[in-house]
Write an enzyme that holds these catalytic residues in place. Structure first.
Site, PDB file in Angstrom:
ATOM      1  N   HIS A 262     -50.894  17.654 -56.033  1.00 40.32           N
ATOM      2  CA  HIS A 262     -49.670  16.887 -56.194  1.00 40.32           C
ATOM      3  C   HIS A 262     -49.886  15.498 -55.607  1.00 40.32           C
ATOM      4  O   HIS A 262     -50.622  15.333 -54.626  1.00 40.32           O
ATOM      5  CB  HIS A 262     -48.493  17.581 -55.490  1.00 40.32           C
TER       6      HIS A 262
ATOM      7  N   ASP B 118     -45.287  23.552 -60.903  1.00 39.92           N
ATOM      8  CA  ASP B 118     -45.573  24.026 -62.260  1.00 39.92           C
ATOM      9  C   ASP B 118     -46.364  25.325 -62.292  1.00 39.92           C
ATOM     10  O   ASP B 118     -46.387  26.005 -63.317  1.00 39.92           O
ATOM     11  CB  ASP B 118     -46.357  22.954 -63.027  1.00 39.92           C
TER      12      ASP B 118
END
Length: 378
Positions: free
Chosen positions: A261, A315
């Site tokens: 991320h 996700d």
């Protein structure tokens, strides 16, 4: 601007001052208006969280009841939009259909009365109410079926699941989807939110703001990543293939979808919550073999890349949850959009408060003092 100041992707460069959400990537903390995401996931609902994000405070009992009532009774879409959606190609991606439909909604409410609180509230209600209807309608129409009318007696998330299947969902499924929407509702200055704020800064209507953000969210490096995760798990196929797959990706310096991320250097707190939600669904409705692969992947990636701060992001587990809820894979990102509308609208409203049109500079890397060459001499 000198070359040393150039940051590809504007990484680390503040683009706005905001009080909507905050992320501590080192500690894995996400807050909406100062409230931890774990607390909202446990105690709140998506519409209450949307109210918090957009108006900056938790609603009173009466305020929430009025807001829920307005959203509930504005779920139906114009028949002209429905007819337009019937003309979309069946092979089209639902995100493209949603972007076109959201933009078309602005044709019916194009008056830009951005200083009027009534106009702002009406736009917020209309977008929150109709985006799920558009997603569900396209899903059925691309199969040749008429869309299912929303039911006023069902809450926000239960109604969406009902419109997808015309079956009243199990309460656990509806509650888990509602938590998922809360988790995806807002996340500081991500790509689609930045797109929304740039569009909002021109003082266009909120439907164009949401349509531009939907287009940005559709890319696989943003909202489309959870679709890619399911495809990756299907490609791996078995636990024995997990380690060879990851080692091959690392050797080729290829991205491993669902990991890493831009902000978090620890496990995304939303991924932790989603993992728990997945286990609740599996306990009640049966196990998903891909979850075992996901657990093995998380362990191997932590072993190989944990020292670089690469862990599961939101996700990685969201696709497994949606899959168990019976949501088709190419609807994962539209469901993300249903949630993120709340955050986009919060940023739209905040942008209007102290607006200045975005006009960043650039680092020019081209030529100078070139001469025009006549066409016969080229």
């Amino acid at each position: 601007m000198s070359l040393c100041e150039f940051k590809p992707g504007l990484e680390g460069i503040p683009a706005a001052e905001s009080s909507i959400s905050c992320v501590d990537g080192q500690l894995g903390i996400l807050e909406y208006r100062g409230i931890r995401i774990e607390e909202l996931a446990e105690k709140s609902t998506f519409l209450e969280t949307s109210y918090l994000l957009i108006w900056g405070k938790l609603p009173t009992t009466q305020e929430l009841a009025e807001f829920e009532h307005e959203v509930r009774y504005h779920r139906r879409i114009k028949y002209r939009i429905r007819d337009m959606m019937k003309c979309f190609p069946e092979s089209g991606h639902p995100m493209d259909a949603l972007q076109a439909s959201a933009a078309a909604l602005g044709l019916f409410y194009s008056r830009r009365d951005l200083d009027n609180p009534v106009y702002i509230r009406d736009a917020v209600v209309r977008l929150l109410a109709t985006i799920p209807t558009m997603v569900a309608a396209f899903q059925l129409m691309r199969k040749g079926n008429d869309p299912v009318r929303p039911r006023d007696d069902l809450d926000y998330s239960a109604n969406f699941l009902y419109m997808l299947s015309e079956k009243e969902p199990d309460p656990l499924s509806a509650r888990i989807l509602d938590i998922c929407l809360t988790l995806h509702a807002e996340h500081t200055m991500n790509a689609s939110t930045f797109s929304a704020r740039v569009t909002a800064s021109t003082l266009t209507d909120p439907y164009a703001v949401v349509a531009s953000a939907v287009g940005t969210l559709g890319g696989p490096l943003h909202g489309g990543a959870n679709e890619e995760v399911i495809g990756m798990l299907e490609e791996i196929g078995s636990i024995e293939n997990v380690r060879p797959y990851i080692e091959d990706r690392l050797q080729r310096k290829a991205k491993i979808m669902g990991f890493g991320h831009r902000v978090y250097k620890v496990k995304d707190p939303r991924a932790t919550i989603l993992q728990n939600l997945a286990e609740q669904l599996f306990e009640k409705f049966g196990h998903d073999k891909y979850y075992d692969l996901a657990l093995e992947m998380e362990q191997v990636v932590a072993e190989k890349l944990g020292h670089k701060g690469i862990y599961p992001n939101v996700d990685f587990y969201s696709g497994l949850v949606y899959r168990k809820l019976g949501i088709p894979t190419d609807l994962f990102t539209p469901v993300f959009a249903i949630a993120r509308v709340a955050g986009w609208l919060a940023h739209w409203k905040e942008q209007l408060a102290e607006n200045r049109i975005f006009r960043p500079s650039q680092v020019y890397s081209g030529l100078h003092k070139e001469l025009y060459v006549p066409i016969e001499q080229r």
